[in-house]
Scaffold this active site. Structure first.
Site, PDB file in Angstrom:
ATOM      1  CE1 TYR A   1      -3.372  -2.621  -0.047  1.00 33.82           C
ATOM      2  CE2 TYR A   1      -3.981  -2.033   2.193  1.00 33.82           C
ATOM      3  CZ  TYR A   1      -4.203  -2.772   1.054  1.00 33.82           C
ATOM      4  OH  TYR A   1      -5.241  -3.662   1.003  1.00 33.82           O
TER       5      TYR A   1
ATOM      6  CE  LYS B   1       1.325 -18.192  -2.025  1.00 35.77           C
ATOM      7  NZ  LYS B   1       0.529 -19.435  -1.903  1.00 35.77           N
TER       8      LYS B   1
ATOM      9  CG  ASP C   1      -2.318 -20.289  -0.268  1.00 37.50           C
ATOM     10  OD1 ASP C   1      -1.706 -20.423   0.811  1.00 37.50           O
ATOM     11  OD2 ASP C   1      -1.812 -20.557  -1.370  1.00 37.50           O
TER      12      ASP C   1
ATOM     13  CG  ASP D   1      -7.437  -4.177   3.642  1.00 33.68           C
ATOM     14  OD1 ASP D   1      -8.486  -4.135   4.315  1.00 33.68           O
ATOM     15  OD2 ASP D   1      -7.239  -3.428   2.667  1.00 33.68           O
TER      16      ASP D   1
ATOM     17  CG  ASP E   1     -12.577  -6.308   4.834  1.00 30.24           C
ATOM     18  OD1 ASP E   1     -12.440  -5.835   5.978  1.00 30.24           O
ATOM     19  OD2 ASP E   1     -12.603  -5.606   3.812  1.00 30.24           O
TER      20      ASP E   1
END
Length: 346
Positions: free
Chosen positions: A127, A177, A209, A233, A237
């Site tokens: 970001y 990851k 994942d 993030d 959610d």
């Protein structure tokens, strides 16, 4: 001396839920005779309309000076094609305040087995990385985003997660990851290094994942989870599914500086322009963000518990908001009044 809190309502339902949060705050302030002062300012789309920027420099200065900010939400359809994006104000505020650790409790009021705390790195990663650009060459469009972390950025947020885990069930899951990304390999190395200082905390590494799947399949397995900005993030959610709605979830974005805690408090939901102005937004995420503000910035765990218990009692009595029950719900302001009715302030 009174504590000053900067209030940034933002856009859309941000204004409505912050109104509810302030109603709770002012009720507690009056009952307990707390020395708290509120100052309002602009961020996001409304700030663009008024001043041409997503956040003013003087607003940033006040946020850094006071060290406590309560924020609603930013954005909306109106500014989708705007050269200046409302979200730029929020990202700049987080970066300038230096609030690197985003605490997101995933607590279900309907299933006591679901009680997870996510610790998301907030001021680094993709970001904020540069270069970030789009260009055209030979009639083809290319883009680049940069995922960048330093060891210091990772270390400080991982330590926050270990401290929280030590004071809960002494179990920490780190999500990365590392089978693909070099940044994740460094992340995992640092988690392992710091774990040597927290021998009492059990640590597990999960790939993002598989973690995303297991979060839904067996949420009761997890207690404290730490991860980088983008993963955090998305995963938090996703976790809203476990509790029933995004509108239920608060957050605290923190920076720890010696004895002082710098805090930016906001619900995790967006500005929801489709329901803005209808008085049906769920105020719980914003109200619980005030609870987190009392816990971390104002060092009042008792008030934190008071607010949580009032929300719990209100829901147990069968009162719901629109997102929880579209056929039998209270409007935003009426639901807020019910929480106040269920608040045992001595």
């Amino acid at each position: 001396m009174a504590k000053k809190i900067l209030v940034l309502e933002g856009d859309g339902v941000g204004k409505e839920v912050i109104k509810s949060a302030i109603k709770i705050l002012e009720f507690i302030r009056e009952k307990l005779k707390l020395k708290i002062e509120l100052e309002y300012d602009y961020i996001g789309g409304e700030c663009i309309d008024r001043f041409g920027v997503a956040i003013k420099e003087e607003t940033i200065k006040k946020a850094k000076k006071y060290g406590i900010v309560l924020l609603g939400a930013v954005g909306g359809y109106k500014w989708e094609k705007s050269k200046v994006k409302p979200e730029e104000g929020l990202l700049k505020l987080r970066k300038e305040m230096g609030v690197y650790a985003n605490i997101r409790p995933i607590h279900s009021f309907f299933n006591r087995n679901i009680d997870i705390v996510f610790v998301r790195e907030l001021t680094g990663g993709i970001y904020f990385g540069k270069p970030r650009k789009r260009w055209i060459k030979n009639n083809r469009t290319f883009v680049i985003d940069t995922l960048k972390y330093s060891d210091k950025e990772i270390e400080r947020v991982v330590r926050v997660a270990f401290e929280i885990a030590r004071n809960r069930k002494k179990f920490l899951v780190s999500v990365d990851k590392a089978n693909v990304l070099e940044s994740s390999r460094l992340w995992r190395e640092i988690v392992n290094k710091i774990s040597e200082e927290y021998k009492d905390v059990k640590v597990e590494h999960h790939l993002v994942d598989s973690f995303a799947m297991n979060l839904i399949l067996k949420p009761e397995y997890f207690d404290v989870v730490v991860t980088e900005n983008l993963f955090g993030d998305i995963l938090t959610d996703e976790a809203a599914v476990l509790v029933g709605s995004l509108g239920l979830l608060p957050s605290a974005s923190l920076a720890f500086k010696k004895e002082k805690v710098i805090g930016l408090y906001e619900p995790i939901h967006g500005s929801a322009p489709d329901i803005a102005g209808k008085n049906i937004a769920n105020p719980i995420g914003a109200i619980l963000s005030v609870a987190l503000m009392f816990k971390y910035s104002l060092k009042r765990d008792d008030i934190y518990e008071l607010i949580y218990q009032a929300v719990q009692k209100t829901l147990e009595k069968g009162y719901k908001t629109f997102d929880l029950d579209k056929n039998n719900y209270l409007q935003t302001d009426k639901f807020t009044d019910k929480i106040i009715e269920n608040m045992n302030v001595n």
